[in-house]
Design a protein around this motif. Sequence first.
Motif, PDB file in Angstrom:
ATOM      1  N   MET A   3       0.832  -1.200   0.000  1.00 26.97           N
ATOM      2  CA  MET A   3       0.000   0.000   0.000  1.00 26.97           C
ATOM      3  C   MET A   3       0.869   1.254   0.000  1.00 26.97           C
ATOM      4  SD  MET A   3      -1.264   0.121   4.000  1.00 26.97           S
ATOM      5  CE  MET A   3      -1.744   1.862   3.909  1.00 26.97           C
ATOM      6  N   LEU A   4       0.245   2.377  -0.289  1.00 27.81           N
ATOM      7  CA  LEU A   4       0.876   3.683  -0.186  1.00 27.81           C
ATOM      8  C   LEU A   4      -0.127   4.671   0.393  1.00 27.81           C
ATOM      9  CD1 LEU A   4       2.851   4.039  -3.549  1.00 27.81           C
ATOM     10  CD2 LEU A   4       3.828   3.800  -1.259  1.00 27.81           C
ATOM     11  N   SER A   5       0.394   5.663   1.104  1.00 26.41           N
ATOM     12  CA  SER A   5      -0.456   6.713   1.670  1.00 26.41           C
ATOM     13  C   SER A   5       0.166   8.069   1.393  1.00 26.41           C
ATOM     14  CB  SER A   5      -0.611   6.518   3.185  1.00 26.41           C
ATOM     15  OG  SER A   5      -1.210   5.281   3.495  1.00 26.41           O
ATOM     16  N   GLY A   6      -0.649   9.087   1.504  1.00 30.08           N
ATOM     17  CA  GLY A   6      -0.146  10.445   1.431  1.00 30.08           C
ATOM     18  C   GLY A   6       0.352  10.860   0.069  1.00 30.08           C
ATOM     19  N   ASN A   7       1.415  11.678   0.074  1.00 28.63           N
ATOM     20  CA  ASN A   7       1.953  12.208  -1.179  1.00 28.63           C
ATOM     21  C   ASN A   7       2.427  11.102  -2.109  1.00 28.63           C
ATOM     22  OD1 ASN A   7       1.498  14.703  -0.028  1.00 28.63           O
ATOM     23  ND2 ASN A   7       3.602  14.952   0.685  1.00 28.63           N
ATOM     24  N   ARG A   8       2.980  10.029  -1.533  1.00 30.05           N
ATOM     25  CA  ARG A   8       3.449   8.924  -2.372  1.00 30.05           C
ATOM     26  C   ARG A   8       2.275   8.250  -3.079  1.00 30.05           C
ATOM     27  NH1 ARG A   8       7.453   4.972   0.700  1.00 30.05           N
ATOM     28  NH2 ARG A   8       7.470   4.054  -1.384  1.00 30.05           N
ATOM     29  N   ALA A   9       1.139   8.136  -2.415  1.00 28.85           N
ATOM     30  CA  ALA A   9      -0.040   7.544  -3.051  1.00 28.85           C
ATOM     31  C   ALA A   9      -0.562   8.435  -4.163  1.00 28.85           C
ATOM     32  CB  ALA A   9      -1.135   7.305  -2.003  1.00 28.85           C
ATOM     33  N   VAL A  10      -0.568   9.743  -3.935  1.00 29.31           N
ATOM     34  CA  VAL A  10      -1.017  10.685  -4.969  1.00 29.31           C
ATOM     35  C   VAL A  10      -0.076  10.642  -6.175  1.00 29.31           C
ATOM     36  CG1 VAL A  10      -1.433  13.113  -5.503  1.00 29.31           C
ATOM     37  CG2 VAL A  10      -2.161  12.170  -3.292  1.00 29.31           C
ATOM     38  N   ASP A  11       1.240  10.649  -5.913  1.00 25.02           N
ATOM     39  CA  ASP A  11       2.216  10.570  -7.011  1.00 25.02           C
ATOM     40  C   ASP A  11       2.056   9.272  -7.800  1.00 25.02           C
ATOM     41  OD1 ASP A  11       3.236  12.995  -6.247  1.00 25.02           O
ATOM     42  OD2 ASP A  11       4.954  12.156  -5.151  1.00 25.02           O
ATOM     43  N   ASP A  12       1.820   8.179  -7.080  1.00 29.31           N
ATOM     44  CA  ASP A  12       1.630   6.884  -7.738  1.00 29.31           C
ATOM     45  C   ASP A  12       0.393   6.917  -8.627  1.00 29.31           C
ATOM     46  OD1 ASP A  12       2.334   3.862  -7.794  1.00 29.31           O
ATOM     47  OD2 ASP A  12       0.216   3.858  -7.220  1.00 29.31           O
ATOM     48  N   TYR A  13      -0.696   7.517  -8.124  1.00 37.11           N
ATOM     49  CA  TYR A  13      -1.916   7.624  -8.925  1.00 37.11           C
ATOM     50  C   TYR A  13      -1.671   8.452 -10.187  1.00 37.11           C
ATOM     51  CZ  TYR A  13      -6.348   9.312 -10.631  1.00 37.11           C
ATOM     52  OH  TYR A  13      -7.384   9.638 -11.452  1.00 37.11           O
ATOM     53  N   MET A  14      -0.985   9.594 -10.043  1.00 32.51           N
ATOM     54  CA  MET A  14      -0.742  10.474 -11.189  1.00 32.51           C
ATOM     55  C   MET A  14       0.115   9.770 -12.241  1.00 32.51           C
ATOM     56  SD  MET A  14      -0.107  14.066  -9.152  1.00 32.51           S
ATOM     57  CE  MET A  14       0.203  15.010 -10.643  1.00 32.51           C
ATOM     58  N   GLU A  15       1.143   9.051 -11.782  1.00 31.52           N
ATOM     59  CA  GLU A  15       2.010   8.331 -12.718  1.00 31.52           C
ATOM     60  C   GLU A  15       1.232   7.259 -13.475  1.00 31.52           C
ATOM     61  OE1 GLU A  15       5.892   5.343 -12.545  1.00 31.52           O
ATOM     62  OE2 GLU A  15       5.485   6.698 -10.865  1.00 31.52           O
ATOM     63  N   LYS A  16       0.420   6.493 -12.739  1.00 31.20           N
ATOM     64  CA  LYS A  16      -0.355   5.429 -13.388  1.00 31.20           C
ATOM     65  C   LYS A  16      -1.445   6.000 -14.286  1.00 31.20           C
ATOM     66  CE  LYS A  16       0.691   1.953  -9.905  1.00 31.20           C
ATOM     67  NZ  LYS A  16       0.227   1.198  -8.726  1.00 31.20           N
ATOM     68  N   HIS A  17      -2.025   7.120 -13.892  1.00 33.96           N
ATOM     69  CA  HIS A  17      -3.040   7.748 -14.745  1.00 33.96           C
ATOM     70  C   HIS A  17      -2.422   8.191 -16.061  1.00 33.96           C
ATOM     71  CE1 HIS A  17      -6.549  10.042 -15.941  1.00 33.96           C
ATOM     72  NE2 HIS A  17      -5.749  11.078 -16.167  1.00 33.96           N
ATOM     73  N   SER A  50       0.118   6.871 -17.504  1.00 32.45           N
ATOM     74  CA  SER A  50       0.374   5.658 -18.283  1.00 32.45           C
ATOM     75  C   SER A  50      -0.903   5.147 -18.937  1.00 32.45           C
ATOM     76  CB  SER A  50       0.962   4.565 -17.385  1.00 32.45           C
ATOM     77  OG  SER A  50       2.234   4.938 -16.897  1.00 32.45           O
ATOM     78  N   VAL A  51      -2.005   5.176 -18.190  1.00 32.10           N
ATOM     79  CA  VAL A  51      -3.284   4.710 -18.730  1.00 32.10           C
ATOM     80  C   VAL A  51      -3.708   5.570 -19.924  1.00 32.10           C
ATOM     81  CG1 VAL A  51      -5.759   4.575 -18.242  1.00 32.10           C
ATOM     82  CG2 VAL A  51      -4.124   3.618 -16.619  1.00 32.10           C
ATOM     83  N   VAL A  52      -3.541   6.888 -19.806  1.00 30.52           N
ATOM     84  CA  VAL A  52      -3.906   7.791 -20.909  1.00 30.52           C
ATOM     85  C   VAL A  52      -3.063   7.506 -22.150  1.00 30.52           C
ATOM     86  CG1 VAL A  52      -3.912  10.196 -21.664  1.00 30.52           C
ATOM     87  CG2 VAL A  52      -4.768   9.610 -19.393  1.00 30.52           C
ATOM     88  N   LYS A  53      -1.752   7.317 -21.962  1.00 27.35           N
ATOM     89  CA  LYS A  53      -0.871   7.016 -23.098  1.00 27.35           C
ATOM     90  C   LYS A  53      -1.264   5.688 -23.748  1.00 27.35           C
ATOM     91  CE  LYS A  53       3.133   9.547 -21.303  1.00 27.35           C
ATOM     92  NZ  LYS A  53       4.493   9.445 -20.730  1.00 27.35           N
ATOM     93  N   ILE A  54      -1.541   4.674 -22.916  1.00 31.56           N
ATOM     94  CA  ILE A  54      -1.937   3.370 -23.454  1.00 31.56           C
ATOM     95  C   ILE A  54      -3.256   3.475 -24.218  1.00 31.56           C
ATOM     96  CG2 ILE A  54      -2.651   1.025 -22.823  1.00 31.56           C
ATOM     97  CD1 ILE A  54      -0.688   1.245 -20.440  1.00 31.56           C
ATOM     98  N   SER A  55      -4.204   4.261 -23.678  1.00 36.34           N
ATOM     99  CA  SER A  55      -5.503   4.403 -24.359  1.00 36.34           C
ATOM    100  C   SER A  55      -5.329   5.040 -25.732  1.00 36.34           C
ATOM    101  CB  SER A  55      -6.470   5.223 -23.502  1.00 36.34           C
ATOM    102  OG  SER A  55      -6.091   6.585 -23.462  1.00 36.34           O
ATOM    103  N   THR A  80     -10.200   5.138 -21.780  1.00 33.79           N
ATOM    104  CA  THR A  80      -9.388   4.705 -20.631  1.00 33.79           C
ATOM    105  C   THR A  80     -10.057   3.573 -19.854  1.00 33.79           C
ATOM    106  OG1 THR A  80     -10.369   6.483 -19.292  1.00 33.79           O
ATOM    107  CG2 THR A  80      -8.253   6.934 -20.362  1.00 33.79           C
ATOM    108  N   GLY A  81     -11.383   3.571 -19.823  1.00 38.61           N
ATOM    109  CA  GLY A  81     -12.095   2.515 -19.097  1.00 38.61           C
ATOM    110  C   GLY A  81     -12.208   1.215 -19.874  1.00 38.61           C
ATOM    111  N   GLU A  82     -11.717   1.212 -21.115  1.00 34.80           N
ATOM    112  CA  GLU A  82     -11.858   0.019 -21.955  1.00 34.80           C
ATOM    113  C   GLU A  82     -10.506  -0.564 -22.375  1.00 34.80           C
ATOM    114  OE1 GLU A  82     -14.127   1.464 -25.216  1.00 34.80           O
ATOM    115  OE2 GLU A  82     -15.984   1.725 -24.058  1.00 34.80           O
ATOM    116  N   ILE A  83      -9.402  -0.080 -21.758  1.00 35.10           N
ATOM    117  CA  ILE A  83      -8.087  -0.518 -22.240  1.00 35.10           C
ATOM    118  C   ILE A  83      -7.807  -1.980 -21.907  1.00 35.10           C
ATOM    119  CG2 ILE A  83      -7.070   1.784 -22.231  1.00 35.10           C
ATOM    120  CD1 ILE A  83      -5.673   1.089 -19.636  1.00 35.10           C
ATOM    121  N   SER A  84      -8.367  -2.502 -20.800  1.00 35.61           N
ATOM    122  CA  SER A  84      -8.108  -3.914 -20.483  1.00 35.61           C
ATOM    123  C   SER A  84      -8.716  -4.817 -21.540  1.00 35.61           C
ATOM    124  CB  SER A  84      -8.656  -4.263 -19.099  1.00 35.61           C
ATOM    125  OG  SER A  84     -10.045  -4.044 -19.032  1.00 35.61           O
TER     126      SER A  84
END
Length: 383
Positions: free
Chosen positions: A223-237, A239-244, A251-255
């Motif tokens: 798990m992650l909390s705080g700023n690290r969790a927010v940074d992790d979300y932004m990084e993964k988001h 990536s999801v946008v680039k993949i889409s 973005t909701g249909e990439i899988s």
Amino acid sequence: MTDKLYEKNPYIREFDARVTECEAKGDVYKICLDKSAFFPEGGGQPGDRGWIGEAVISDTHERDGKVWHYADRPLEIGSEVRGCLDWAFRFSNMQNHAGEHIVSGLIHGKYGYDNVGFHMGSEAVTLDINGELTEEQVREIEMEANRAVQENVPIQAAIPSKAELAQMNYRSKKALDGDVRIVEIPGYDLCACCGTHPFRTGEIRLIKILSVQNYKGGVRISMLSGNRAVDDYMEKHDSVVKISHLLSAKTGEISDAVERLQKEIGDLKFKMVQMKREMMTVKAENLPVSGNAVCVLEKDLEGSDLREYANLLSKRAERVLVLSGGGDKGYRYVLIDAGQQAREYGKEIQKLYGGKGGGSNQMIQGTLTGDAAAVQQWFEAAH
């Protein structure tokens, strides 16, 4: 004994102190101060880092009541210095430690399981829980943990009297003697803990569980909390946008798009294997063969393809050697001999061309070095 300022106020970022001890340990210097806001490693939380004067502090530990700061240079005993924490690192640890309290407390209260292992790593925070949890149960815990963040409840730390402590139902990984520091998050956790935490849960910002896996009869939660969790979300988001965009999918249909792409790739690979086999068959049937032995060089054959081509050629000659590769790495080879002399030829290859490998009397495979033309001449002329 070091006066531990972090226990009085975890928000102290800078402080003045006096150097009481300085010891060399290889290329590192261990420095002790009369007081310190640096938290020493303990309870799963890493030691603080930062600066004392001009010295860079890479880690902090406690021994016998003294806080030792691991520095890149010595400091004069008796000198007055100013300490400065790497606050981003410290506050991140405070957020993650508090997030762990909430998640562990919720699991303990709801399912009776204990947190038997806790580690703040560079990639994630891990909790080892001594009971099995489903992904659905963990997802529910995550939702309740973030409700605690939204409620912005106080995080209180105190050392109760022995009488008060005896009346408390608090979490602890081991039996404790002497004064016990209790951290309470009302409605969510009551735990013995030496670490640092924010004053209120709202400062945690976000609690995100990354994964759950079976571990030693229970589960390991990352798990992650705080700023690290927010940074992790932004990084993964991102990536999801680039993949889409790459997949031309929402973005909701990439899988689903990835599954379709994997199936298409699998179908293409199957067709390529079929085409490759057909090409090798045609090539083997049309290869000029004179005599009982044939040696050929094919640059791009790997593993089973190398063996399959050798098997195809073995229908046209009693003794077959197929080489693949070349350059500084040498050649991979497969040798087939209908006369059951493959191992004998392997010994010759090892002696003449630095060969390695093994197999049966009928077929061997391995690697060798040398000039392919010389190998071919030797093999086709061998009796």
